[in-house]
Design an enzyme around this catalytic site. Sequence first.
Site, PDB file in Angstrom:
ATOM      1  N   HIS A  75       0.907  -1.172  -0.164  1.00 38.46           N
ATOM      2  CA  HIS A  75       0.063  -0.040   0.054  1.00 38.46           C
ATOM      3  C   HIS A  75       0.756   1.178   0.005  1.00 38.46           C
ATOM      4  O   HIS A  75       1.590   1.462   1.115  1.00 38.46           O
ATOM      5  CB  HIS A  75      -0.913  -0.056   1.034  1.00 38.46           C
ATOM      6  CG  HIS A  75      -1.777   1.117   1.272  1.00 38.46           C
ATOM      7  ND1 HIS A  75      -2.684   1.537   0.491  1.00 38.46           N
ATOM      8  CD2 HIS A  75      -1.906   2.194   2.112  1.00 38.46           C
ATOM      9  CE1 HIS A  75      -3.040   2.727   0.689  1.00 38.46           C
ATOM     10  NE2 HIS A  75      -2.706   3.164   1.800  1.00 38.46           N
ATOM     11  N   ASP A  77       1.226   5.117  -0.208  1.00 29.26           N
ATOM     12  CA  ASP A  77       0.552   6.393  -0.319  1.00 29.26           C
ATOM     13  C   ASP A  77       1.189   7.616  -1.044  1.00 29.26           C
ATOM     14  O   ASP A  77       2.327   7.504  -1.178  1.00 29.26           O
ATOM     15  CB  ASP A  77       0.285   7.028   1.176  1.00 29.26           C
ATOM     16  CG  ASP A  77      -0.569   6.028   2.170  1.00 29.26           C
ATOM     17  OD1 ASP A  77      -1.741   5.926   1.772  1.00 29.26           O
ATOM     18  OD2 ASP A  77      -0.245   5.648   3.022  1.00 29.26           O
ATOM     19  N   ASP A 199      -7.642   1.668   2.154  1.00 30.66           N
ATOM     20  CA  ASP A 199      -7.302   2.393   3.098  1.00 30.66           C
ATOM     21  C   ASP A 199      -8.189   3.619   3.525  1.00 30.66           C
ATOM     22  O   ASP A 199      -8.311   4.031   4.586  1.00 30.66           O
ATOM     23  CB  ASP A 199      -5.736   2.974   3.175  1.00 30.66           C
ATOM     24  CG  ASP A 199      -5.357   3.677   4.138  1.00 30.66           C
ATOM     25  OD1 ASP A 199      -5.768   3.202   5.396  1.00 30.66           O
ATOM     26  OD2 ASP A 199      -4.431   4.410   4.263  1.00 30.66           O
ATOM     27  N   HIS A 449      -5.933   9.927  -0.506  1.00 31.86           N
ATOM     28  CA  HIS A 449      -6.603   9.974   0.720  1.00 31.86           C
ATOM     29  C   HIS A 449      -5.935  10.475   1.892  1.00 31.86           C
ATOM     30  O   HIS A 449      -6.470  10.336   2.795  1.00 31.86           O
ATOM     31  CB  HIS A 449      -7.229   8.452   1.192  1.00 31.86           C
ATOM     32  CG  HIS A 449      -6.085   7.452   1.041  1.00 31.86           C
ATOM     33  ND1 HIS A 449      -5.803   6.709   0.058  1.00 31.86           N
ATOM     34  CD2 HIS A 449      -5.456   6.791   2.043  1.00 31.86           C
ATOM     35  CE1 HIS A 449      -4.839   5.806   0.386  1.00 31.86           C
ATOM     36  NE2 HIS A 449      -4.648   5.764   1.519  1.00 31.86           N
TER      37      HIS A 449
HETATM   38 ZN   LIG Z   1      -3.255   5.061   2.731  1.00 29.61          ZN
END
Ligand SMILES: [Zn+2]
Length: 936
Positions: A75, A77, A199, A449
Amino acid sequence: MIGKIHKQMSHDSWLFSKMATPEYTPFVFLLLLFQSSVWGVPVCQTPQESPTCGYKSCHATKPGMLNVHLVPHTHDDVGWLKTVDQYFYGDRNDIQHAGVQYILDSVVDQLLKNPDRRFIYVETAFFYRWWKQQTDDMQNTVKQLVNEGRLEFVNGGWCMSDEATTHYSAVIDQMTMGLRFLNDTFGHCGRPRVAWHIDPFGHAREHASMFAQMGYDGFFFGRLDYQDRNRRMVAREQEMLWRASESLTPPMADLFTGILPNGYNPPEGFCWDQSCDDPPIRDDPDLEDYNVDDVVTRFLHIAHGQALVYKTNHIIMTMGSDFQYENANLWYKNLDKLIRYVNQMQSNGSEVNVLYSTPSCYLQELHRANLTWPLKGDDFFPYADSAHDFWTGYFTSRPALKRYERISNSYLQTCKQLEVLGGPISRKGPFGAGDSETLKKAMAVAQHHDAVSGTEKQHVANDYARKLANGWAHCQVLVSNTLSSLSGSSAPRVYCEHLNISVCPLTETSKKRLVSSAASVTWRHNRLSNCHRTSTGLYYLLSLYPSLSPPLHFSLPFPLSLSISLYPSLSLSISLYLSISLYHSFLFSLPFHNYFSLSFSLHPSSLLSLCASIVTLRDFLSYLFCVCLSRYNASDGNNSESIQMSGAYIFRPNTSTPFIISKTAKIETLQEVRQWFSPWVSQVVRLYTDSRALELEWTVGPVPIGDDLGKEVISRLDSSINSSGVFYTDSNGREVLQRRKDYRPTWNLRQSEPIAGNYYPINSRAYIKDDKDQLTVVTDRSQGGGSIQDGSLEIMLHRRLLYDDVRGVGEPLNETSDIYPEGLVVRGRHLLSLSPPATAADTHRPLAQEKVQGPAPQFSGLQAVLPPAVHLLTVSQWDQDTVLLRLEHQYQASESKEHSQPVTVNLQRLGGDPSVWEVNLKPMEIRTFLLRVRQR
Ligand SMILES: [Zn+2]
Ligand SMILES: *[C@@H]1O[C@H](CO)[C@@H](O)[C@H](O)[C@H]1NC(C)=O
Ligand SMILES: *[C@@H]1O[C@H](CO)[C@@H](O)[C@H](O)[C@H]1NC(C)=O
Ligand SMILES: *[C@@H]1O[C@H](CO)[C@@H](O)[C@H](O)[C@H]1NC(C)=O
Ligand SMILES: *[C@@H]1O[C@H](CO)[C@@H](O)[C@H](O)[C@H]1NC(C)=O
Ligand SMILES: *[C@@H]1O[C@H](CO)[C@@H](O)[C@H](O)[C@H]1NC(C)=O
Ligand SMILES: *[C@@H]1O[C@H](CO)[C@@H](O)[C@H](O)[C@H]1NC(C)=O
């Protein structure tokens, strides 16, 4: 309620499954003689399915067994504790150890070592950065992995967008950018089949609707309310069919939706990343600490436990987490062994089969199971991970960034349209080299996000703003080139800089130039007046307005008596009189308005609430509402019920009563009503003659923290509307959902936070209504809000907090800037409209669209011929001779008598060509076209 997976999951049908909806569905190619004529026949592309990628590349499963799908993933970001580029390079590992370039290097290397291995990759912003740096050889190797389904893209947008604070048009743009890159680079095998939002902190129905319309077969996520999850586990309802639109005909917005078992983490004890401490599989009996039996036993135990809360004999396990797989060997070596040893037990009667898999392979098995799934109609907001931990603060966190993101979207739409209008000269003209690409990319990462959500560290927020500012600069050259080419003049254009931090020095020095240059290109430039300076510098704005939208001319001094000469009906003037006499501190009235008359007074009990009595001049309805700015003291964690404090993610006031900011408020009435609650909180109420809405402009900051208390400032509107605990908020700026206080449609809520637990995201509008009246507030950015009392709507404006809320960001939300070292000052506007419910949408839909579209020039010839229900969502250069056109029906089914009807756009009227091209749009439908353009 029950439903089936309606999606076509065959290999060949995807191209045709969704005619002409957003990206990746077939494009209708048309020949368009620029601004002159349209003709052509829709041509659908023939799919070219590679023999091995997609569903065909899935490993075989064992029908009689419990099949465990291991999904290796990372994951990544697109900015959070570090900026997107710091994450890419692995810079600033002192903040967080994370380097995406090494992850991709390492994963590719490990995939090549064993053809059984699988990996999914999600964030195209990172993949794109990596791809550009690879040699031809490496690119070919990766193409091979993709063609064999060993490396699979899921989701595939530029980023994994936030769902609470994003606007649908920006989400569609960022998805388009990511998916286009994948298609251009890998063709058919690069196409993601599932949406993957593991997420984001709550899930919007409009996102599911968009994903369904983009042709995804399914959607997986990790976070939902803890009470909802517990109930779904017991009822085995963690997998469902989400019917994501009340307007689109099923199955257009139906999407299979699955909740992942463990957020997006591996099961406990099975994390084999370099960032984890779980024991590796020690499988040499000659060495110490042999643990194969133990690992297998623990794994089987977890697998059986998980199977109890899902419906089929397939379960999924996410083997990875934040920025994992930087040294992928660790993960894969242990996963290879896990699969081998667990499956060996089958010869001794075990009925568990483990395999490398991907979300789409798992989805395919669920599809084959041919079950009927529960149906979901509402959304997944608000998200709470525990009784006092509602993630509703980020709906408002970083209000200046949220506004800057929104106007950047509007500027990008303008920029893209002018790029099409101007042709090649827009990109290289008298003002130099310009482009829309830079702003497109900056906007795409801003949808992440931890970007527009406001949950990133301060230096990362600055980076998003800087990227946007850089994008503006590139667009400004493009816009200047186009305008000078269209107008034949090369007069300099003036722009409002520093919108990113809510400052506009230009408006003070060059008002006239600003206005006249705006006027000369007929932009509806009232948007520029969002530039602000300090909380006391309210005045300069006024000088902007007269040239744009003439305000009222008042001859009436304060205090004044009512003029009834305007009103033909005596009964009207009586009702007006009565409503005013209720409120004895009558201030003044503004009777010379095209649509209504307005009188102001103060609420007798507090003298703080500014009350307005409105009489509409068409139908002589009268309304009364009051507005007051107040604040919550933020919880500092010193509380008997829970130590949770308010922070960037979480909203937790320390009491449920808003605190009055001061005992008195100073009032000034000039051409508008200005009210100061304290030096750092004020509002202006304005009316424009031609507007059907009243404008409330709020200014908040610097929020004082001298008392060591965080503060969360709200604007509360009180009215006599009998709303019975029900209110309405939009989803990503599009369809509206009904909300009910202390209630969730799909489970019996135990409410533990009376304010924070009743907050919902507001992206563009919220309203309350009863049989007769509807009070609608249109916002200029995403904010959080709710209706805590009947007849009342409150919207959170600004927050300044002194504690971190322990969700990872590790900083208090305590915004300052060079210009505001004392704390950020933020200004924004709410547009209020009051009307009978049956016609309310006719006002708030165009108002909200205008707020988003901003100074977009009316695309000559095109917008003019569109019916009022149709909105020109995107006009953008696709490639040299192709233009992307997106049209949408902007009304919901049955929200407007006049507009909630299917419409037909006859694009022949675009030009003089006799051939006809009709586009049909049903309420809430979006259709995308690629037009071949020939410059004449
Ligand atoms: Zn995230
Ligand atoms: C996808 O890529 C192929 C080339 O691989 C191209 O022919 C096709 O037009 C692309 N589709 C879209 C929607 O961009
Ligand atoms: C299967 O059971 C036999 C007899 O109990 C045992 O010897 C063998 O090691 C077991 N195999 C596995 C893979 O555990
Ligand atoms: C799926 O289930 C339905 C009954 O719900 C049945 O009629 C149908 O034949 C099944 N399809 C397959 C492919 O098994
Ligand atoms: C805001 O934008 C200006 C240019 O318009 C830029 O110089 C400045 O660095 C930006 N500020 C932040 C905090 O990003
Ligand atoms: C909020 O904090 C102020 C101090 O700034 C205090 O005077 C007031 O009583 C508090 N109000 C509530 C409701 O906690
Ligand atoms: C908040 O910001 C102010 C101004 O920069 C600073 O003085 C104060 O220490 C900060 N407080 C916290 C808790 O970060």
